[in-house]
Scaffold this motif. Structure first.
Motif, PDB file in Angstrom:
ATOM      1  N   TYR A 116       0.797  -1.292   0.083  1.00 51.73           N
ATOM      2  CA  TYR A 116      -0.098   0.183   0.112  1.00 51.73           C
ATOM      3  C   TYR A 116       0.944   1.425   0.067  1.00 51.73           C
ATOM      4  O   TYR A 116       0.264   2.388   0.129  1.00 51.73           O
ATOM      5  CB  TYR A 116      -0.996   0.141   1.209  1.00 51.73           C
ATOM      6  CG  TYR A 116      -1.920  -1.103   1.485  1.00 51.73           C
ATOM      7  CD1 TYR A 116      -2.522  -1.629   0.216  1.00 51.73           C
ATOM      8  CD2 TYR A 116      -2.091  -1.980   2.393  1.00 51.73           C
ATOM      9  CE1 TYR A 116      -3.202  -2.719   0.164  1.00 51.73           C
ATOM     10  CE2 TYR A 116      -2.858  -2.882   2.839  1.00 51.73           C
ATOM     11  CZ  TYR A 116      -3.629  -3.457   1.341  1.00 51.73           C
ATOM     12  OH  TYR A 116      -4.423  -4.335   1.366  1.00 51.73           O
ATOM     13  N   THR A 117       2.159   1.467   0.035  1.00 55.69           N
ATOM     14  CA  THR A 117       2.694   2.538  -0.032  1.00 55.69           C
ATOM     15  C   THR A 117       3.494   2.525  -1.370  1.00 55.69           C
ATOM     16  O   THR A 117       4.155   3.730  -1.748  1.00 55.69           O
ATOM     17  CB  THR A 117       3.786   2.615   1.058  1.00 55.69           C
ATOM     18  OG1 THR A 117       4.625   1.417   1.145  1.00 55.69           O
ATOM     19  CG2 THR A 117       3.123   2.694   2.597  1.00 55.69           C
ATOM     20  N   LEU A 234      -9.532   3.818   2.601  1.00 55.22           N
ATOM     21  CA  LEU A 234      -9.807   3.607   1.396  1.00 55.22           C
ATOM     22  C   LEU A 234      -8.861   2.258   0.945  1.00 55.22           C
ATOM     23  O   LEU A 234      -9.202   1.471   0.231  1.00 55.22           O
ATOM     24  CB  LEU A 234      -9.613   4.661   0.572  1.00 55.22           C
ATOM     25  CG  LEU A 234     -10.729   5.495   0.565  1.00 55.22           C
ATOM     26  CD1 LEU A 234     -10.498   7.016  -0.025  1.00 55.22           C
ATOM     27  CD2 LEU A 234     -12.136   5.127   0.270  1.00 55.22           C
ATOM     28  N   GLY A 235      -7.689   2.008   1.364  1.00 54.54           N
ATOM     29  CA  GLY A 235      -6.732   1.217   1.002  1.00 54.54           C
ATOM     30  C   GLY A 235      -7.133  -0.252   1.610  1.00 54.54           C
ATOM     31  O   GLY A 235      -7.167  -1.334   0.877  1.00 54.54           O
ATOM     32  N   ARG A 236      -7.445  -0.355   2.756  1.00 56.43           N
ATOM     33  CA  ARG A 236      -8.207  -1.417   3.425  1.00 56.43           C
ATOM     34  C   ARG A 236      -9.418  -2.007   2.787  1.00 56.43           C
ATOM     35  O   ARG A 236      -9.794  -2.874   2.519  1.00 56.43           O
ATOM     36  CB  ARG A 236      -8.317  -1.179   4.986  1.00 56.43           C
ATOM     37  CG  ARG A 236      -6.925  -0.984   5.767  1.00 56.43           C
ATOM     38  CD  ARG A 236      -7.264  -0.740   7.128  1.00 56.43           C
ATOM     39  NE  ARG A 236      -7.970  -2.276   7.712  1.00 56.43           N
ATOM     40  CZ  ARG A 236      -7.275  -3.014   8.215  1.00 56.43           C
ATOM     41  NH1 ARG A 236      -5.866  -3.167   8.126  1.00 56.43           N
ATOM     42  NH2 ARG A 236      -7.643  -4.171   8.866  1.00 56.43           N
ATOM     43  N   LYS A 237     -10.294  -1.064   2.245  1.00 51.84           N
ATOM     44  CA  LYS A 237     -11.430  -1.252   1.646  1.00 51.84           C
ATOM     45  C   LYS A 237     -11.270  -1.990   0.276  1.00 51.84           C
ATOM     46  O   LYS A 237     -11.798  -2.783   0.062  1.00 51.84           O
ATOM     47  CB  LYS A 237     -12.290   0.027   1.332  1.00 51.84           C
ATOM     48  CG  LYS A 237     -13.850  -0.115   0.978  1.00 51.84           C
ATOM     49  CD  LYS A 237     -14.312   1.129   0.698  1.00 51.84           C
ATOM     50  CE  LYS A 237     -15.935   0.932   0.555  1.00 51.84           C
ATOM     51  NZ  LYS A 237     -15.928   0.504  -1.115  1.00 51.84           N
ATOM     52  N   LEU A 238     -10.280  -1.292  -0.421  1.00 51.65           N
ATOM     53  CA  LEU A 238      -9.904  -1.880  -1.656  1.00 51.65           C
ATOM     54  C   LEU A 238      -9.446  -3.408  -1.578  1.00 51.65           C
ATOM     55  O   LEU A 238      -9.536  -4.367  -2.462  1.00 51.65           O
ATOM     56  CB  LEU A 238      -8.788  -1.092  -2.356  1.00 51.65           C
ATOM     57  CG  LEU A 238      -8.233  -1.463  -3.894  1.00 51.65           C
ATOM     58  CD1 LEU A 238      -8.039  -0.347  -4.677  1.00 51.65           C
ATOM     59  CD2 LEU A 238      -7.095  -2.262  -3.576  1.00 51.65           C
ATOM     60  N   ALA A 239      -8.433  -3.435  -0.337  1.00 50.98           N
ATOM     61  CA  ALA A 239      -7.934  -4.707  -0.302  1.00 50.98           C
ATOM     62  C   ALA A 239      -9.000  -5.976   0.051  1.00 50.98           C
ATOM     63  O   ALA A 239      -8.812  -7.121  -0.650  1.00 50.98           O
ATOM     64  CB  ALA A 239      -6.762  -5.031   0.877  1.00 50.98           C
ATOM     65  N   ALA A 249      -9.925  -5.705  -8.669  1.00 52.84           N
ATOM     66  CA  ALA A 249     -10.233  -5.004  -7.492  1.00 52.84           C
ATOM     67  C   ALA A 249     -11.483  -4.061  -7.810  1.00 52.84           C
ATOM     68  O   ALA A 249     -11.628  -3.570  -8.973  1.00 52.84           O
ATOM     69  CB  ALA A 249      -8.987  -3.890  -7.436  1.00 52.84           C
ATOM     70  N   PRO A 250     -12.044  -3.573  -6.625  1.00 52.50           N
ATOM     71  CA  PRO A 250     -13.180  -2.992  -6.824  1.00 52.50           C
ATOM     72  C   PRO A 250     -12.959  -1.423  -7.219  1.00 52.50           C
ATOM     73  O   PRO A 250     -11.933  -0.794  -7.144  1.00 52.50           O
ATOM     74  CB  PRO A 250     -13.776  -2.862  -5.509  1.00 52.50           C
ATOM     75  CG  PRO A 250     -12.566  -2.997  -4.636  1.00 52.50           C
ATOM     76  CD  PRO A 250     -11.598  -4.047  -5.216  1.00 52.50           C
ATOM     77  N   GLU A 251     -13.813  -0.819  -8.165  1.00 56.20           N
ATOM     78  CA  GLU A 251     -13.762   0.318  -8.719  1.00 56.20           C
ATOM     79  C   GLU A 251     -13.984   1.510  -7.456  1.00 56.20           C
ATOM     80  O   GLU A 251     -14.552   1.077  -6.499  1.00 56.20           O
ATOM     81  CB  GLU A 251     -14.952   0.741  -9.853  1.00 56.20           C
ATOM     82  CG  GLU A 251     -14.662  -0.268 -11.158  1.00 56.20           C
ATOM     83  CD  GLU A 251     -13.364   0.057 -11.829  1.00 56.20           C
ATOM     84  OE1 GLU A 251     -13.087   1.262 -11.737  1.00 56.20           O
ATOM     85  OE2 GLU A 251     -12.876  -0.759 -12.508  1.00 56.20           O
ATOM     86  N   ARG A 252     -13.562   2.521  -7.959  1.00 57.34           N
ATOM     87  CA  ARG A 252     -13.553   3.571  -6.889  1.00 57.34           C
ATOM     88  C   ARG A 252     -15.030   3.875  -6.649  1.00 57.34           C
ATOM     89  O   ARG A 252     -16.085   4.027  -7.331  1.00 57.34           O
ATOM     90  CB  ARG A 252     -13.136   4.955  -7.107  1.00 57.34           C
ATOM     91  CG  ARG A 252     -11.501   4.749  -7.125  1.00 57.34           C
ATOM     92  CD  ARG A 252     -10.756   6.276  -7.753  1.00 57.34           C
ATOM     93  NE  ARG A 252     -11.445   7.251  -6.881  1.00 57.34           N
ATOM     94  CZ  ARG A 252     -11.249   8.705  -7.393  1.00 57.34           C
ATOM     95  NH1 ARG A 252     -11.080   9.013  -8.612  1.00 57.34           N
ATOM     96  NH2 ARG A 252     -11.623   9.751  -6.438  1.00 57.34           N
ATOM     97  N   LEU A 260     -16.659  10.134   3.427  1.00 57.90           N
ATOM     98  CA  LEU A 260     -15.413   9.942   4.377  1.00 57.90           C
ATOM     99  C   LEU A 260     -14.669  11.166   4.535  1.00 57.90           C
ATOM    100  O   LEU A 260     -14.405  11.483   5.714  1.00 57.90           O
ATOM    101  CB  LEU A 260     -14.551   8.769   3.861  1.00 57.90           C
ATOM    102  CG  LEU A 260     -13.433   8.430   4.598  1.00 57.90           C
ATOM    103  CD1 LEU A 260     -13.993   7.757   5.927  1.00 57.90           C
ATOM    104  CD2 LEU A 260     -12.491   7.448   3.855  1.00 57.90           C
ATOM    105  N   TYR A 261     -14.651  11.834   3.354  1.00 60.56           N
ATOM    106  CA  TYR A 261     -13.823  13.315   3.521  1.00 60.56           C
ATOM    107  C   TYR A 261     -14.577  14.097   4.339  1.00 60.56           C
ATOM    108  O   TYR A 261     -14.059  15.022   5.131  1.00 60.56           O
ATOM    109  CB  TYR A 261     -13.519  13.823   2.054  1.00 60.56           C
ATOM    110  CG  TYR A 261     -12.429  13.105   1.196  1.00 60.56           C
ATOM    111  CD1 TYR A 261     -11.311  12.383   1.906  1.00 60.56           C
ATOM    112  CD2 TYR A 261     -12.657  13.054  -0.193  1.00 60.56           C
ATOM    113  CE1 TYR A 261     -10.601  12.100   1.105  1.00 60.56           C
ATOM    114  CE2 TYR A 261     -11.550  12.319  -1.038  1.00 60.56           C
ATOM    115  CZ  TYR A 261     -10.740  11.926  -0.364  1.00 60.56           C
ATOM    116  OH  TYR A 261      -9.655  10.997  -1.119  1.00 60.56           O
TER     117      TYR A 261
END
Length: 280
Positions: A116-117, A234-239, A249-252, A260-261
């Motif tokens: 993720y980095t 968001l990174g964890r949600k994608l994973a 991988a899921p789309e945005r 969230l923002y």
């Protein structure tokens, strides 16, 4: 069908990135200077303002020269780097020229990535190797296409599926994250400028200079906290939404991102205002 992949905007066109840094410096420097000058009895002294202006211009010139040096040494080469996947293989262009790698000549794919980095894929072929990092636009899609081309040729043995999948998630997250940065950079600038504006307006009410400087620094760096928290979420949600068996991988989810923002930046703003009241 051929697909061309290029490096991200901030590497191909770094001028905007450099200007953003200089702009933030000018705003920050002006805010600090006005606040500190308001505490000095000789605020109307031409000498004081000449010193402030001279130091500011000097720093801007030094920053510009440094950016120019960095551009000439490093950034200029990124304009010429691109990768194309064809039916026959990989075409890699850089400042040294063109390298063609038939899929059959690929010996191994290595993935020394940091989850993720960042990270990269090292494509080892008969005549050498090339390294592609997550700063390549749409590298997640490129990796999927490369995997499909290798699998069609029964060459799945040249890569470790687990490591490839891990890098794939990193790559897709990187693609999404940079899209969010490009979309929200203007909002981010406005947010920081407004923070600094509030500090400048109420600078006379802060008891000590160290507190004032602390608040100025906090006004610049503070908004990065909710941003970083949102990126982790968001990174964890994608994973969690990714699937290894089909490398997808899921789309945005932009409505979720916006919500969230709003929550995170709203909480940050409440804490920020409370700090202003407490430290006043």
């Amino acid at each position: 069908m051929e697909e061309k992949y290029i490096y991200r905007k901030y590497l191909r066109k770094p001028a905007k990135f450099f200007l953003f840094i200089e702009f933030m410096f000018i705003i920050s420097y002006a805010t600090v200077s006005l606040g500190l000058a308001s505490r000095v009895k000789t605020t109307n002294s031409p000498t004081l303002w000449s010193i402030i202006l001279g130091v500011g211009i000097g720093i801007i010139v030094l920053l510009s020269l440094e950016f120019l040096f960095i551009y000439l040494v490093m950034y200029r080469k990124f304009k010429k780097i691109n990768v194309t996947l064809t039916e026959e293989g990989i075409v890699y262009n850089n400042i040294k020229g063109e390298t063609r790698i038939p899929y059959e000549n690929i010996q191994a794919l290595k993935f020394p990535s940091i989850k993720y980095t960042g990270g990269w894929v090292k494509i080892i072929h008969i005549n050498g190797n090339i390294r592609l990092t997550v700063v390549l636009e749409n590298i997640g899609d490129m990796l999927t296409a490369l995997k499909e081309s290798l699998d069609k040729r029964n060459m799945s043995t040249v890569y470790n599926e687990k490591k490839m999948y891990s890098f794939f998630k990193t790559a897709k997250y990187s693609d999404n994250s940079w899209e969010r940065i490009y979309e929200n950079i203007k909002f981010f600038i406005v947010y920081i400028v407004l923070n600094l504006g509030v500090i400048a307006i109420f600078s006379r009410y802060f008891t000590t200079t160290p507190i004032y400087i602390f608040l100025v620094i906090g006004s610049i760096l503070g908004p990065f906290i909710p941003y970083l928290i949102s990126e982790i979420i968001l990174g964890r949600k994608l994973a969690k939404g990714s699937f290894k068996n089909c490398f997808s991988a899921p789309e945005r989810d932009k409505p979720f991102e916006n919500k969230l923002y709003k929550w995170l930046f709203g909480i940050y703003m409440i804490i920020y205002c409370m700090l202003l009241i407490i430290l006043k």
